[in-house]
Design a protein around this motif. Structure first.
Motif, PDB file in Angstrom:
ATOM      1  N   SER A 167      -5.177   2.433  -1.158  1.00 41.81           N
ATOM      2  CA  SER A 167      -3.786   2.375  -1.610  1.00 41.81           C
ATOM      3  C   SER A 167      -3.448   0.999  -2.180  1.00 41.81           C
ATOM      4  O   SER A 167      -2.745   0.882  -3.182  1.00 41.81           O
ATOM      5  CB  SER A 167      -2.842   2.706  -0.445  1.00 41.81           C
ATOM      6  OG  SER A 167      -3.098   4.005   0.060  1.00 41.81           O
ATOM      7  N   VAL A 168      -3.957  -0.060  -1.535  1.00 42.55           N
ATOM      8  CA  VAL A 168      -3.758  -1.414  -2.058  1.00 42.55           C
ATOM      9  C   VAL A 168      -4.435  -1.562  -3.420  1.00 42.55           C
ATOM     10  O   VAL A 168      -3.869  -2.139  -4.362  1.00 42.55           O
ATOM     11  CB  VAL A 168      -4.323  -2.466  -1.073  1.00 42.55           C
ATOM     12  CG1 VAL A 168      -4.266  -3.867  -1.689  1.00 42.55           C
ATOM     13  CG2 VAL A 168      -3.545  -2.446   0.233  1.00 42.55           C
ATOM     14  N   ALA A 204       0.865  -1.182   0.000  1.00 41.60           N
ATOM     15  CA  ALA A 204       0.000   0.000   0.000  1.00 41.60           C
ATOM     16  C   ALA A 204       0.898   1.228   0.000  1.00 41.60           C
ATOM     17  O   ALA A 204       1.631   1.463   0.962  1.00 41.60           O
ATOM     18  CB  ALA A 204      -0.893   0.008   1.233  1.00 41.60           C
TER      19      ALA A 204
END
Length: 251
Positions: free
Chosen positions: A235-236, A202
């Motif tokens: 974010s991932v 992430a």
């Protein structure tokens, strides 16, 4: 978790299954993706903490070239972070369980050549975190707090990996065991947890700094990890999109 976060995690897991089904991935493609994410992770994590290198300058420094007009600390922060990522990758590859020893090693790499006295050592006096609504525990309690963190982690295997990673990161940041480098070390821990479970790192971008700090502060004060989990999940998802797009698997 909120319904929005739950839906996002389901989408991430569906993408992960798609990517897992395509393994083994082409070696050269995988290497280029790893290099891209390592560069962006290093740049953004350092920029959040005030490092002045641009993305392109960070790339040059990681290639072994000195950038004129930039401090020695800026250079060390880039190469140190790269080395810390390599260490995290190594312990993930060996499927090692999380330990205080690993956390100290990560921090030692983060501060290598910057503050060797404090590298890998819990702080020896009380500190405050500028802008935070909580105060870290008394330095005398740090060993106990860190042992409790590992115990919590050992018992939290039933959580979704993204949720678990976000909470691990937040709990570590709240303890704030080191004089400097807690943010970078915490984000390395975050991604240790994600990568161990087969997810991409992430990369919390510097543009999200305010939302990131706000969600961390909210979780530290209230114990509600919804916002930080949502931010980590976003974010991932962004990193997963990068993989799928490069591999031609994005619908």
């Amino acid at each position: 978790m909120t319904p929005q976060t739950t839906a996002l995690l389901q989408a991430i897991d569906a993408d992960k299954a798609k990517l897992d089904a395509a393994r083994p991935l082409p070696a050269h493609t995988l290497a280029s993706l790893r290099e891209k994410l390592m560069l962006e992770w290093t740049y953004h994590s350092n920029a959040i903490e005030g490092n002045t290198l641009t993305l392109r300058e960070t790339k040059v420094v990681l290639e072994g070239i000195t950038v004129g007009g930039k401090s020695l600390r800026d250079h060390f922060e880039a190469t140190n972070h790269r080395d810390a990522i390599l260490y995290v990758e190594s312990i993930v590859a060996k499927d090692e369980a999380l330990s205080e020893w690993q956390i100290r090693n990560i921090h030692n790499l983060v501060l290598k050549g910057i503050d060797q006295t404090e590298a890998g050592r819990y702080h020896q006096e009380n500190v405050v975190i500028a802008g935070a609504s909580t105060t870290p525990p008394d330095f005398l309690h740090l060993p106990e707090e860190m042992r409790a963190l590992i115990e919590w982690h050992d018992k939290s295997g039933g959580m979704h990996p993204v949720e678990r990673a976000a909470e691990l990161h937040t709990r570590f940041v709240k303890i704030h065991p080191f004089v400097d480098g807690n943010g970078r070390s915490g984000r390395l821990l975050l991604n240790f947890e994600l990568m161990k479970a087969g997810y991409p790192p992430a990369i919390i971008q510097k543009e999200d700094r305010l939302a990131y700090y706000d969600s961390l502060d909210e979780a530290c004060v209230s114990g509600d990890y919804s916002s930080i989990t949502q931010l980590v999940a976003n974010s991932v998802h962004r990193s997963r999109d990068t993989y799928l797009s490069v591999l031609g698997l994005r619908n």
